[in-house]
Design a protein around this motif. Sequence first.
Motif, PDB file in Angstrom:
ATOM      1  N   TYR A  41       0.833  -1.198   0.000  1.00 34.47           N
ATOM      2  CA  TYR A  41       0.000   0.000   0.000  1.00 34.47           C
ATOM      3  C   TYR A  41       0.875   1.259   0.000  1.00 34.47           C
ATOM      4  CZ  TYR A  41      -4.385  -2.495   1.022  1.00 34.47           C
ATOM      5  OH  TYR A  41      -5.495  -3.296   0.949  1.00 34.47           O
ATOM      6  N   TYR A  45       1.289   4.175  -2.777  1.00 34.44           N
ATOM      7  CA  TYR A  45       1.067   5.554  -2.329  1.00 34.44           C
ATOM      8  C   TYR A  45       2.223   6.455  -2.774  1.00 34.44           C
ATOM      9  CZ  TYR A  45      -0.944   9.018   0.936  1.00 34.44           C
ATOM     10  OH  TYR A  45      -1.546  10.123   1.495  1.00 34.44           O
ATOM     11  N   ASN A  48       2.007   6.929  -6.476  1.00 28.57           N
ATOM     12  CA  ASN A  48       0.931   7.887  -6.727  1.00 28.57           C
ATOM     13  C   ASN A  48       1.365   9.317  -6.446  1.00 28.57           C
ATOM     14  OD1 ASN A  48      -0.769   5.850  -7.511  1.00 28.57           O
ATOM     15  ND2 ASN A  48      -1.957   5.796  -5.618  1.00 28.57           N
ATOM     16  N   THR A 100      -5.190   1.437  -7.110  1.00 27.80           N
ATOM     17  CA  THR A 100      -5.629   2.736  -6.597  1.00 27.80           C
ATOM     18  C   THR A 100      -7.129   2.880  -6.717  1.00 27.80           C
ATOM     19  OG1 THR A 100      -3.504   3.717  -7.232  1.00 27.80           O
ATOM     20  CG2 THR A 100      -5.297   5.234  -6.773  1.00 27.80           C
ATOM     21  N   GLN A 105      -8.101   5.684  -0.903  1.00 25.31           N
ATOM     22  CA  GLN A 105      -7.336   6.451   0.081  1.00 25.31           C
ATOM     23  C   GLN A 105      -5.873   6.605  -0.327  1.00 25.31           C
ATOM     24  OE1 GLN A 105      -8.239   3.300   0.392  1.00 25.31           O
ATOM     25  NE2 GLN A 105      -6.825   2.114   1.668  1.00 25.31           N
ATOM     26  N   LEU A 106      -5.444   5.866  -1.340  1.00 25.07           N
ATOM     27  CA  LEU A 106      -4.058   5.939  -1.796  1.00 25.07           C
ATOM     28  C   LEU A 106      -3.860   6.990  -2.885  1.00 25.07           C
ATOM     29  CD1 LEU A 106      -3.154   2.139  -1.921  1.00 25.07           C
ATOM     30  CD2 LEU A 106      -2.759   3.766  -0.057  1.00 25.07           C
ATOM     31  N   LYS A 107      -4.933   7.631  -3.292  1.00 25.94           N
ATOM     32  CA  LYS A 107      -4.844   8.689  -4.305  1.00 25.94           C
ATOM     33  C   LYS A 107      -4.624  10.026  -3.607  1.00 25.94           C
ATOM     34  CE  LYS A 107      -7.333  10.731  -8.215  1.00 25.94           C
ATOM     35  NZ  LYS A 107      -6.198  10.636  -9.135  1.00 25.94           N
ATOM     36  N   TRP A 108      -3.700  10.825  -4.127  1.00 32.21           N
ATOM     37  CA  TRP A 108      -3.369  12.106  -3.525  1.00 32.21           C
ATOM     38  C   TRP A 108      -4.307  13.209  -3.992  1.00 32.21           C
ATOM     39  CZ3 TRP A 108       0.509  13.196   0.038  1.00 32.21           C
ATOM     40  CH2 TRP A 108       1.350  12.120   0.348  1.00 32.21           C
ATOM     41  N   LYS A 167      -0.184   8.675   9.089  1.00 31.90           N
ATOM     42  CA  LYS A 167      -1.276   7.993   8.384  1.00 31.90           C
ATOM     43  C   LYS A 167      -1.355   6.510   8.747  1.00 31.90           C
ATOM     44  CE  LYS A 167      -2.714   8.997   4.298  1.00 31.90           C
ATOM     45  NZ  LYS A 167      -3.895   9.836   4.548  1.00 31.90           N
TER      46      LYS A 167
END
Length: 301
Positions: A41, A45, A48, A100, A105-108, A167
């Motif tokens: 993950y 992240y 990303n 993603t 939640q892994l997208k900025w 996080k």
Amino acid sequence: MLGRRQIREKVVESVYSYYQNPLKFDVLEKNMFSGIEKIYYLYIYELNFLVALKELAENQIEIGKNKYIKTDADINPNQKFISNQVLIKLEENPERLFFTGQHKQLKWDLHDDLLVKTFQRITAGKRYQDFMKEDGYSFEEDQKFIGKLFLRYIAENEDFHEYLGDKELTWYDDIHIANSMVQKTIGFLKENEESRTLIKMIKDEEDKTFAAKLLRDTLNNWENNEKKLAERLENWDLERVSLMDKVILATALSELDNFPFTPSRVIINEYIEIAKVFATDRSNIFINGILDKYCKDQNRI
């Protein structure tokens, strides 16, 4: 694929955790594999984040185009960064896109304060400005630039590390593994090949079996391994050996005893490197000495 060092690291972490807070083996094993999964993950992240930097640059260009009063830079923006071939390959990677999509939640967010500040630092830096001035679009230069950008502004960025730790607690300890995965991903990209697959820590059932067996063997043989260690200490009491050093040595001894087809020098070198991550500055010398002596005593090749 990564080697097994990162799996060994997670076993060492799990054994150390056990002697700080004993758990049933099934729970400990489950937590270990959960921690390994969380590294993937984190890896996504970080990838990303690189893609989000490209998206932010594109967004800045669009804002410039829509200004009422435009400068020459707004009318004819330098698109070298957003045309970086490595960033495009990462952006289009289907595995990253799929994972993603499954884990939003892994997208900025492009308005994220850390993302914006990092982008500003990058664009103000000499390396970025020199890159943008260069003519041409060499894949090798694009790859070299993104590799250095990642190292400088993400892998070595303490603010980024703290952000990740807030996080997800385990991420702070495992960021060096995710960083290695990202660096290898950037390095493995080829100009004329699609980027279709990413790196997994556990690549198959053999890796999973290795991790579970090494964890179990280390816990089951703890007392025996303490005796082996005590026998090889010179002018030093076992009680004076730090818990982390004992954990690293016990795990290494378990692997030497129970995985006979792995050469002893490979195993010793792996645990020396692990000591550099988890233990004191002198631990790697101490651990090398004990393991080397053990292998000679056992005629372990």
